[in-house]
Design a protein around this motif. Structure first.
Motif, PDB file in Angstrom:
ATOM      1  N   ASN A  13       0.824  -1.206   0.000  1.00 31.56           N
ATOM      2  CA  ASN A  13       0.000   0.000   0.000  1.00 31.56           C
ATOM      3  C   ASN A  13       0.858   1.256   0.000  1.00 31.56           C
ATOM      4  OD1 ASN A  13      -2.363  -1.420  -0.068  1.00 31.56           O
ATOM      5  ND2 ASN A  13      -2.718  -1.304   2.125  1.00 31.56           N
ATOM      6  N   THR A  14       2.005   1.242   0.662  1.00 34.36           N
ATOM      7  CA  THR A  14       2.903   2.387   0.670  1.00 34.36           C
ATOM      8  C   THR A  14       3.470   2.644  -0.722  1.00 34.36           C
ATOM      9  OG1 THR A  14       3.462   1.971   2.968  1.00 34.36           O
ATOM     10  CG2 THR A  14       4.973   3.361   1.728  1.00 34.36           C
ATOM     11  N   ILE A  15       3.869   1.588  -1.399  1.00 33.63           N
ATOM     12  CA  ILE A  15       4.386   1.737  -2.764  1.00 33.63           C
ATOM     13  C   ILE A  15       3.292   2.248  -3.697  1.00 33.63           C
ATOM     14  CG2 ILE A  15       5.289   0.466  -4.752  1.00 33.63           C
ATOM     15  CD1 ILE A  15       6.754  -1.318  -2.665  1.00 33.63           C
ATOM     16  N   LEU A  21       0.686   9.295  -5.519  1.00 34.96           N
ATOM     17  CA  LEU A  21       1.148  10.669  -5.280  1.00 34.96           C
ATOM     18  C   LEU A  21       1.916  11.211  -6.485  1.00 34.96           C
ATOM     19  CD1 LEU A  21       2.332  10.809  -1.583  1.00 34.96           C
ATOM     20  CD2 LEU A  21       0.588  12.191  -2.660  1.00 34.96           C
ATOM     21  N   ALA A  22       2.734  10.385  -7.096  1.00 37.48           N
ATOM     22  CA  ALA A  22       3.477  10.822  -8.278  1.00 37.48           C
ATOM     23  C   ALA A  22       2.523  11.174  -9.416  1.00 37.48           C
ATOM     24  CB  ALA A  22       4.452   9.736  -8.707  1.00 37.48           C
ATOM     25  N   ALA A  42       3.618   8.889   1.792  1.00 42.61           N
ATOM     26  CA  ALA A  42       3.351   7.572   1.205  1.00 42.61           C
ATOM     27  C   ALA A  42       2.832   6.607   2.269  1.00 42.61           C
ATOM     28  CB  ALA A  42       4.609   7.024   0.547  1.00 42.61           C
ATOM     29  N   LEU A  43       3.373   6.685   3.488  1.00 43.03           N
ATOM     30  CA  LEU A  43       2.888   5.824   4.569  1.00 43.03           C
ATOM     31  C   LEU A  43       1.468   6.191   4.992  1.00 43.03           C
ATOM     32  CD1 LEU A  43       5.942   5.261   6.926  1.00 43.03           C
ATOM     33  CD2 LEU A  43       4.570   3.523   5.793  1.00 43.03           C
ATOM     34  N   GLY A  52      -6.686   8.683   3.341  1.00 44.75           N
ATOM     35  CA  GLY A  52      -5.394   9.303   3.633  1.00 44.75           C
ATOM     36  C   GLY A  52      -5.007  10.303   2.564  1.00 44.75           C
ATOM     37  N   LEU A  53      -5.297   9.984   1.310  1.00 42.82           N
ATOM     38  CA  LEU A  53      -5.035  10.919   0.222  1.00 42.82           C
ATOM     39  C   LEU A  53      -5.897  12.169   0.368  1.00 42.82           C
ATOM     40  CD1 LEU A  53      -3.729  11.646  -2.493  1.00 42.82           C
ATOM     41  CD2 LEU A  53      -5.596  10.411  -3.588  1.00 42.82           C
TER      42      LEU A  53
END
Length: 63
Positions: A13-15, A21-22, A42-43, A52-53
């Motif tokens: 999920n972090t990746i 985000l990119a 990212a975390l 979270g976004l």
């Protein structure tokens, strides 16, 4: 669920959060919008997901 599976899920999920985000930062060039791409953001997306976004977007406008 053991700890290894939980850590794998958080890492995946972090990746995915970093990739998301990119993409948002790339599209944000046209709208003068960017969110810092670092391990913390990212975390946050990795642990919380889409909420979270949304949290990071709201915090970007508040601060």
């Amino acid at each position: 669920m053991n700890i290894v599976n939980v850590l794998k899920k958080i890492m995946l999920n972090t990746i995915l959060g970093a990739v998301l985000l990119a993409i948002i930062n790339f599209a944000g060039i046209y709208f003068n919008f960017s969110i810092a791409l670092n391990i913390y953001s990212a975390l946050i997306i990795g642990v919380l997901g889409v909420p979270g976004l949304i949290l990071l977007i709201i915090l970007k406008y508040i601060i």
